[in-house]
Every structure is written in C-alpha cells, then in structure tokens.
Design a protein around this motif. Sequence first.
Motif, mmCIF file in Angstrom:
data_model
loop_
_atom_site.group_PDB
_atom_site.id
_atom_site.type_symbol
_atom_site.label_atom_id
_atom_site.label_comp_id
_atom_site.label_asym_id
_atom_site.label_seq_id
_atom_site.Cartn_x
_atom_site.Cartn_y
_atom_site.Cartn_z
ATOM 1 N N PRO A 123 0.809 -1.220 0.000
ATOM 2 C CA PRO A 123 0.000 0.000 0.000
ATOM 3 C C PRO A 123 0.841 1.268 0.000
ATOM 4 O O PRO A 123 0.580 2.201 -0.761
ATOM 5 C CB PRO A 123 -0.841 -0.094 1.275
ATOM 6 C CG PRO A 123 -0.411 -1.304 2.006
ATOM 7 C CD PRO A 123 0.504 -2.099 1.140
ATOM 8 N N GLU A 146 -2.575 2.568 -9.172
ATOM 9 C CA GLU A 146 -3.994 2.220 -9.366
ATOM 10 C C GLU A 146 -4.124 0.998 -10.296
ATOM 11 O O GLU A 146 -4.876 0.065 -10.017
ATOM 12 C CB GLU A 146 -4.674 3.457 -9.976
ATOM 13 C CG GLU A 146 -6.124 3.290 -10.312
ATOM 14 C CD GLU A 146 -7.038 3.669 -9.151
ATOM 15 O OE1 GLU A 146 -6.552 3.941 -8.037
ATOM 16 O OE2 GLU A 146 -8.260 3.670 -9.378
ATOM 17 N N VAL A 149 -3.174 -2.139 -8.496
ATOM 18 C CA VAL A 149 -4.205 -2.563 -7.539
ATOM 19 C C VAL A 149 -5.282 -3.368 -8.280
ATOM 20 O O VAL A 149 -5.686 -4.445 -7.836
ATOM 21 C CB VAL A 149 -4.818 -1.356 -6.791
ATOM 22 C CG1 VAL A 149 -6.009 -1.797 -5.938
ATOM 23 C CG2 VAL A 149 -3.775 -0.663 -5.916
ATOM 24 N N PHE A 184 -3.412 -3.140 3.936
ATOM 25 C CA PHE A 184 -4.270 -2.060 3.429
ATOM 26 C C PHE A 184 -5.203 -1.538 4.526
ATOM 27 O O PHE A 184 -5.553 -0.370 4.549
ATOM 28 C CB PHE A 184 -5.073 -2.532 2.202
ATOM 29 C CG PHE A 184 -4.423 -2.157 0.900
ATOM 30 C CD1 PHE A 184 -4.780 -1.001 0.216
ATOM 31 C CD2 PHE A 184 -3.418 -2.943 0.353
ATOM 32 C CE1 PHE A 184 -4.161 -0.631 -0.975
ATOM 33 C CE2 PHE A 184 -2.785 -2.597 -0.836
ATOM 34 C CZ PHE A 184 -3.159 -1.438 -1.503
ATOM 35 N N TRP A 196 -7.883 4.400 -1.856
ATOM 36 C CA TRP A 196 -7.526 3.161 -1.165
ATOM 37 C C TRP A 196 -6.961 3.426 0.232
ATOM 38 O O TRP A 196 -6.539 2.485 0.921
ATOM 39 C CB TRP A 196 -6.494 2.369 -1.979
ATOM 40 C CG TRP A 196 -6.887 2.178 -3.411
ATOM 41 C CD1 TRP A 196 -6.421 2.895 -4.479
ATOM 42 C CD2 TRP A 196 -7.830 1.247 -3.943
ATOM 43 N NE1 TRP A 196 -7.012 2.462 -5.645
ATOM 44 C CE2 TRP A 196 -7.881 1.452 -5.340
ATOM 45 C CE3 TRP A 196 -8.641 0.262 -3.377
ATOM 46 C CZ2 TRP A 196 -8.715 0.698 -6.183
ATOM 47 C CZ3 TRP A 196 -9.467 -0.476 -4.219
ATOM 48 C CH2 TRP A 196 -9.503 -0.257 -5.585
ATOM 49 N N LEU A 206 -10.340 -2.181 -0.940
ATOM 50 C CA LEU A 206 -9.702 -3.299 -1.651
ATOM 51 C C LEU A 206 -10.371 -4.631 -1.278
ATOM 52 O O LEU A 206 -10.613 -5.475 -2.142
ATOM 53 C CB LEU A 206 -8.196 -3.336 -1.339
ATOM 54 C CG LEU A 206 -7.394 -4.441 -2.026
ATOM 55 C CD1 LEU A 206 -7.469 -4.345 -3.549
ATOM 56 C CD2 LEU A 206 -5.924 -4.402 -1.593
#
Length: 390
Positions: A123, A146, A149, A184, A196, A206
């Motif tokens: 993260p 991004e 992720v 996260f 996030w 997430l």
Amino acid sequence: MDSILFKKTKINNLELKNRFLMSAAASAKVTEDGDIIADKPLIHYRVARGGVGLIINGAANVHISGRSSIKSSLIDDDERIPSFRRFADRVHAGGAPVSFQLTHGGLWAGAFQIANDRRPFAPSYVIQDKLCKYMSPNREDCPATEEQVYEIIEAYGDSAARAKKAGFDAVEVHAAHDSLLAQFLSPVTNIRQDKWGGNIENRCRLHCEVMANIRKKVGAGFPVIIKLGVCEDLKGGLTLDDGIKAAEIIAQKGDVDAIEVSQGLSSSDVDFNGMSIKTGINSIKKEAYYREWTKAVKSAVGGGALVIMQGGLRSFELMEEVVQNGEADLVSMCRPYICEPGIVNRWMEGDREKAKCISCNNCIIEGIMKGKPLECGLREKLGVPDYTKE
Ligand SMILES: Cc1cc2nc3c(=O)[nH]c(=O)nc-3n(C[C@H](O)[C@H](O)[C@H](O)COP(=O)(O)O)c2cc1C
C-alpha cells in the motif's frame, strides 16, 4: 451427538456435518514453482478422517509479487491447478470438504521480490521498526499504482476460479495477520491519500473489490469466506472500532458468506504472543483470545454473514457455549488438529476432555520453519489417542 457443535449446517451451498473447522495451516512443502506437495503422510488428510466439518488449507499467493520466499505456494497460473487438485483429492478421500486460502504477501514479500529483480507491491512506503527490513531501498518502488491494484483484484478472482477448478469446495481470503489486505486495513502500513487509503471505508475498499471480483468469477452458490484481522498489536495500528466497521461494510456488500475473526499486524515477528499463535494456553481463561472481538463482529454483522471464532480454542464446553450463546456460528482450531487429528471423533464418541495440544508452537519452530512437513513432534509424549481410524 447431543451437542449443537455436532449439528449440521451450511456455508452458502456447502453442507457441513458439524460446526468444527480447521483454520489455515501452511504445510511448508512447496516446489520452486510454487506447487504444493500433497504426498503421504499428509496431516490434512488425517484431520479429514478425524471428523472435522471443513478444512482450510495453508495460504497460497494469488500473484507472483506476493511470494515472500521460495517456500510460499502460488495459484497464479493454471499450471498450478494439478498440485492443488491432488491436495483437495487427498482431503476429500479423508471425508471432509476443503476451502482454499488466498493471499498476497505485500510488504513482507518486498525483500524476496527485490532479490528476484521484481518490484514489491504494497500500500505505502513506511518507516517502522519491524517493517524496515522488508522495505525496498527505493521509495518509489513500493506503493502500488492504481493499475497494479486492479491487477491484484483480478488475480484474486482468477485464483479463486482456479481453486474451484482444482476441486476445492470454498475459498477463504486471507485478510489477517501479515497479509496484503491486513496491510491495506492498517493505518500504519497504509498512508495512501487516494481512494484506497485514509478513512476505514477507503482502507477496506480493496477487500470489497476483491470479494466482488471473486464472487463474479466463482458464482453465487460457491462459499466465500474472509479471515479478517479486526484489531492490531501495533502502536498506532488498526483500532477495534475500525476493524468492526470494516467487517460490517464487507458483510453489507453481500459477497461474503462467512467471516473468520483474527488479528491484523503485530509489532514483532518473533514474539508469538503478539501474533495469532499465542503460547501457554494452559487454562480455560487463556483460551478463546479473540472471543470479545468475535462477539463484537457477530453483533455488528447480524445475519449478514456467518461468524467463525478461532484463536486458542481448546475446550469442548467453551466452544459449545460460544455457539449456543450465538457468539459465533462456527468454531475453528488449528494447532490442536496438528497434535490430535482425530479430536472431533474423540469428542463425538463421548470423551470430551480438552485438546491435548499444549500450544508450544513446536509444529512451527521445529517443523515448517525448518522446511519440514507439518507435524506435531510431541504426539507420542502427550499420549494422543488415534481416532482417525486409518
Ligand atoms: C503451522 C501453522 C501454520 C499456519 N499457517 C497459516 C496460514 O497459512 N494462514 C493463516 O491465516 N493462518 C495460519 N496460521 C494461523 C492459524 O490459522 C490460527 O489462526 C492460529 O494458529 C490460532 O489458532 P489455534 O490457537 O487454534 O492454533 C498457521 C498456524 C500454524 C500453527
């Protein structure tokens, strides 16, 4: 057979013959490619013979960037399916259904990733005592973009579909202990300022996206579980209030059938008592160390998801009380099965003495940490009866 613990139940479409689960236990027998070795003797097969309702396998990584050592298994490619199918077949032959635990190492995989010329995935880049040794020397390396992720979200869904193809009866997403999803959720390891990170809704975004992607790929009737760390043993870490809120948000989305309650990050990776594998559980008072957290999750999610209590459960009557009181729907143990695979059969046959396991963590220290197959070296010394009916 009188007890509520022996009553049949269901997780989504999966029928369980009783309320006993075995929590995930990594077996440490993994090939360089990430396949697991499910050869004989396999402790999970014996636990299946021993009467348990559902077994959860040791965590396997959904993406190569999650691998923290050569000993961690992978389910990132269809080529891995046959090895896991052998594992599922072995457990089924023992008579129990089996759930696949999906994970990603995140920060903890950093050093191994760098050593293998790959970019770590986490993260945020943060400086904190325990975490430093895992960090990339290059700040820019670490925080996931991004696009990355979303790649990981897809990887969870694809891996869940592979687990289903391999014959597993359910999947469990590892969002506790040191996992990427725990990272996260933690305000210590997640200091992102985009969607996030920040408030708890953002820090569990997430989780929600992962669960939705899995649901899309495994279908409505397939059981999906999350093992959620709802509080941390870490200064400035996840508070119980935020952990409960996360459980509530995840349950409300409707993609999860059950929540197994555990803890998140810990401040030390050598002190077992700061972790989920606490030692010295030698009285009933020391058992069920996540009982209060689990009760809180249960009252927050209501009927939104089943709740599983785990962590130091050893006594039959305590577990019975927990389920009877509605503090949890199911109960789970890990180390007691490694010591005594036939414990559920023993209890079913009327000997309700507590688990023989002394929570010494010998199975970890002398077993998986040394790359040996998962076993209890003290079984004979403890005089464990064999109820696995081989
Ligand atoms: C040998 C061993 C391996 C473990 N591997 C995992 C794992 O892969 N994933 C996970 O979520 N927890 C893992 N755990 C933690 C257990 O699932 C469980 O949360 C913990 O042992 C507490 O339960 P217990 O007191 O009944 O053992 C492991 C524990 C042991 C002893």
